[in-house]
Every structure is written in C-alpha cells, then in structure tokens.
Design a protein around this motif. Structure first.
Motif, PDB file in Angstrom:
ATOM      1  N   LEU A  24       0.252  -1.044   0.209  1.00 37.10           N
ATOM      2  CA  LEU A  24       0.351   0.337  -0.229  1.00 37.10           C
ATOM      3  C   LEU A  24       0.414   1.220   0.013  1.00 37.10           C
ATOM      4  N   ALA A  25       1.736   0.873   0.719  1.00 38.10           N
ATOM      5  CA  ALA A  25       3.068   2.692   1.222  1.00 38.10           C
ATOM      6  C   ALA A  25       3.915   2.477  -0.228  1.00 38.10           C
ATOM      7  N   LEU A  26       3.822   1.180  -0.939  1.00 39.55           N
ATOM      8  CA  LEU A  26       4.549   1.682  -1.733  1.00 39.55           C
ATOM      9  C   LEU A  26       4.038   2.255  -3.505  1.00 39.55           C
ATOM     10  N   GLY A  27       2.498   1.581  -3.306  1.00 37.24           N
ATOM     11  CA  GLY A  27       1.403   2.279  -4.179  1.00 37.24           C
ATOM     12  C   GLY A  27       1.262   3.860  -4.219  1.00 37.24           C
ATOM     13  N   THR A  28       1.041   4.137  -2.979  1.00 39.67           N
ATOM     14  CA  THR A  28       1.253   5.722  -2.895  1.00 39.67           C
ATOM     15  C   THR A  28       1.793   6.301  -3.027  1.00 39.67           C
ATOM     16  N   VAL A  29       3.681   6.026  -3.115  1.00 45.00           N
ATOM     17  CA  VAL A  29       4.678   7.012  -2.805  1.00 45.00           C
ATOM     18  C   VAL A  29       5.066   7.146  -4.346  1.00 45.00           C
ATOM     19  N   VAL A  30       4.507   5.768  -4.779  1.00 44.67           N
ATOM     20  CA  VAL A  30       4.287   5.528  -6.623  1.00 44.67           C
ATOM     21  C   VAL A  30       3.548   6.592  -7.074  1.00 44.67           C
ATOM     22  N   TRP A  31       2.582   6.517  -7.000  1.00 42.16           N
ATOM     23  CA  TRP A  31       1.187   7.207  -7.503  1.00 42.16           C
ATOM     24  C   TRP A  31       1.787   9.383  -7.181  1.00 42.16           C
ATOM     25  N   VAL A  32       2.259   9.687  -5.860  1.00 40.42           N
ATOM     26  CA  VAL A  32       2.977  10.234  -5.892  1.00 40.42           C
ATOM     27  C   VAL A  32       3.250  11.022  -6.523  1.00 40.42           C
ATOM     28  N   THR A  33       5.186  10.430  -6.760  1.00 42.88           N
ATOM     29  CA  THR A  33       6.456  10.516  -7.172  1.00 42.88           C
ATOM     30  C   THR A  33       5.526  10.910  -8.642  1.00 42.88           C
ATOM     31  N   SER A  34       4.117   9.833  -9.302  1.00 45.65           N
ATOM     32  CA  SER A  34       4.460  10.145 -10.774  1.00 45.65           C
ATOM     33  C   SER A  34       3.620  11.677 -11.127  1.00 45.65           C
ATOM     34  N   GLN A  35       3.017  11.622  -9.734  1.00 47.35           N
ATOM     35  CA  GLN A  35       2.279  13.423 -10.266  1.00 47.35           C
ATOM     36  C   GLN A  35       2.616  14.632  -9.268  1.00 47.35           C
ATOM     37  N   VAL A  36       4.333  14.277  -9.140  1.00 39.60           N
ATOM     38  CA  VAL A  36       5.221  15.324  -8.668  1.00 39.60           C
ATOM     39  C   VAL A  36       5.758  15.682  -9.362  1.00 39.60           C
ATOM     40  N   PHE A  37       6.777  14.201  -9.209  1.00 42.35           N
ATOM     41  CA  PHE A  37       7.958  14.219 -10.030  1.00 42.35           C
ATOM     42  C   PHE A  37       8.232  12.894 -11.313  1.00 42.35           C
ATOM     43  N   PRO A  38       7.039  13.391 -12.632  1.00 44.23           N
ATOM     44  CA  PRO A  38       7.174  12.042 -13.569  1.00 44.23           C
ATOM     45  C   PRO A  38       8.094  11.329 -13.724  1.00 44.23           C
ATOM     46  N   LEU A  39       9.298  12.288 -14.023  1.00 43.75           N
ATOM     47  CA  LEU A  39      10.585  11.505 -14.562  1.00 43.75           C
ATOM     48  C   LEU A  39      11.327  10.958 -13.818  1.00 43.75           C
ATOM     49  N   PHE A  40      11.377  10.971 -11.911  1.00 40.18           N
ATOM     50  CA  PHE A  40      11.498  10.333 -11.423  1.00 40.18           C
ATOM     51  C   PHE A  40      11.129   8.497 -10.906  1.00 40.18           C
ATOM     52  N   VAL A  41       9.717   8.317 -11.309  1.00 38.12           N
ATOM     53  CA  VAL A  41       8.870   7.387 -11.119  1.00 38.12           C
ATOM     54  C   VAL A  41       9.335   6.204 -11.225  1.00 38.12           C
ATOM     55  N   LEU A  42      10.123   6.073 -11.741  1.00 35.84           N
ATOM     56  CA  LEU A  42      10.580   4.634 -11.953  1.00 35.84           C
ATOM     57  C   LEU A  42      11.723   4.415 -11.175  1.00 35.84           C
ATOM     58  N   ALA A  43      12.841   5.589 -11.086  1.00 34.59           N
ATOM     59  CA  ALA A  43      13.489   4.851  -9.612  1.00 34.59           C
ATOM     60  C   ALA A  43      12.924   5.126  -8.525  1.00 34.59           C
ATOM     61  N   VAL A  44      12.028   5.854  -8.329  1.00 34.52           N
ATOM     62  CA  VAL A  44      11.257   5.842  -7.041  1.00 34.52           C
ATOM     63  C   VAL A  44      11.207   4.365  -6.745  1.00 34.52           C
ATOM     64  N   GLY A  45      10.459   3.679  -7.472  1.00 37.97           N
ATOM     65  CA  GLY A  45       9.706   2.698  -7.501  1.00 37.97           C
ATOM     66  C   GLY A  45      10.597   1.850  -7.307  1.00 37.97           C
ATOM     67  N   ALA A  46      11.593   1.021  -7.859  1.00 41.43           N
ATOM     68  CA  ALA A  46      12.297   0.270  -7.750  1.00 41.43           C
ATOM     69  C   ALA A  46      13.550   1.076  -6.849  1.00 41.43           C
ATOM     70  N   SER A  47      13.571   1.561  -6.543  1.00 40.90           N
ATOM     71  CA  SER A  47      14.169   1.869  -5.116  1.00 40.90           C
ATOM     72  C   SER A  47      13.760   1.095  -4.000  1.00 40.90           C
ATOM     73  N   TYR A  48      12.064   1.745  -3.544  1.00 42.68           N
ATOM     74  CA  TYR A  48      11.287   1.604  -2.474  1.00 42.68           C
ATOM     75  C   TYR A  48      10.966   0.128  -2.399  1.00 42.68           C
ATOM     76  N   LEU A  49      10.956  -0.952  -3.565  1.00 46.29           N
ATOM     77  CA  LEU A  49      10.542  -1.546  -3.883  1.00 46.29           C
ATOM     78  C   LEU A  49      11.949  -2.398  -3.311  1.00 46.29           C
ATOM     79  N   SER A  50      13.020  -2.505  -3.500  1.00 41.94           N
ATOM     80  CA  SER A  50      14.462  -2.981  -2.762  1.00 41.94           C
ATOM     81  C   SER A  50      14.638  -2.586  -1.850  1.00 41.94           C
ATOM     82  N   HIS A  51      13.839  -1.217  -1.535  1.00 40.27           N
ATOM     83  CA  HIS A  51      14.176  -1.029   0.296  1.00 40.27           C
ATOM     84  C   HIS A  51      13.009  -2.591   0.954  1.00 40.27           C
ATOM     85  N   LEU A  52      11.919  -2.360   0.113  1.00 37.38           N
ATOM     86  CA  LEU A  52      11.235  -3.498   1.054  1.00 37.38           C
ATOM     87  C   LEU A  52      11.744  -4.988   1.431  1.00 37.38           C
ATOM     88  N   LEU A  53      12.387  -5.418   0.088  1.00 39.00           N
ATOM     89  CA  LEU A  53      13.032  -6.345  -0.714  1.00 39.00           C
ATOM     90  C   LEU A  53      14.605  -6.933   0.530  1.00 39.00           C
TER      91      LEU A  53
END
Length: 79
Positions: A24-53
């Motif tokens: 849920l937090a991963l999805g929220t962070v990715v969604w907010v990033t896509s709205q505010v900083f769309p160029l960084f959404v892939l990097a932020v999503g991958a970073s957050y997911l790797s932290h969870l793993l």
C-alpha cells in the motif's frame, strides 16, 4: 505537493517496518511521485521496492500486505 507533505508527516510518526513497509505504501509513493516528479517515478519505485525486499530478507520481515499483521520474511530462502 500537499499529498507528499501529508505522507511525510504521517511517516514520521509511524514505526519502522510498519505501514511504510507495505505494498500500500509502495503504491502510494509511486502514485504521488508520478504526480509530482513524473521523470523519477521508475527510480523511486525501484528504490522503494528494493528497500522492501532488503528488509524482507531479515528475520523480522515486513508486513507487505498491511493491515494484515503477518510479516513476510525471506531469511530462510535458500537455506
């Protein structure tokens, strides 16, 4: 920007490896990033997911499916 600010305020009061370590937090962070900083959404999503793993590899695990209390731990994988 308001949603990002509210999320950061909420995170500061949340315990580590709680809500913030869920899909849920991963999805929220990715969604907010896509709205505010769309160029960084892939990097932020991958970073957050790797932290969870990375935290899931520890014996404490992570509540990946929060609010379900069961924690996912990959500490015994390959042993």
């Amino acid at each position: 920007m308001l949603v990002l600010s509210l999320f950061l305020i909420g995170v500061s009061f949340a315990p580590h490896r709680g809500l913030t370590h869920s899909l849920l937090a991963l999805g929220t962070v990715v969604w907010v990033t896509s709205q505010v900083f769309p160029l960084f959404v892939l990097a932020v999503g991958a970073s957050y997911l790797s932290h969870l793993l990375a935290d899931a590899v520890t014996s404490q695990g992570v509540p990946l499916f929060w609010p379900w209390k069961k924690r996912l731990s990959l500490s015994n994988v390959g042993v």
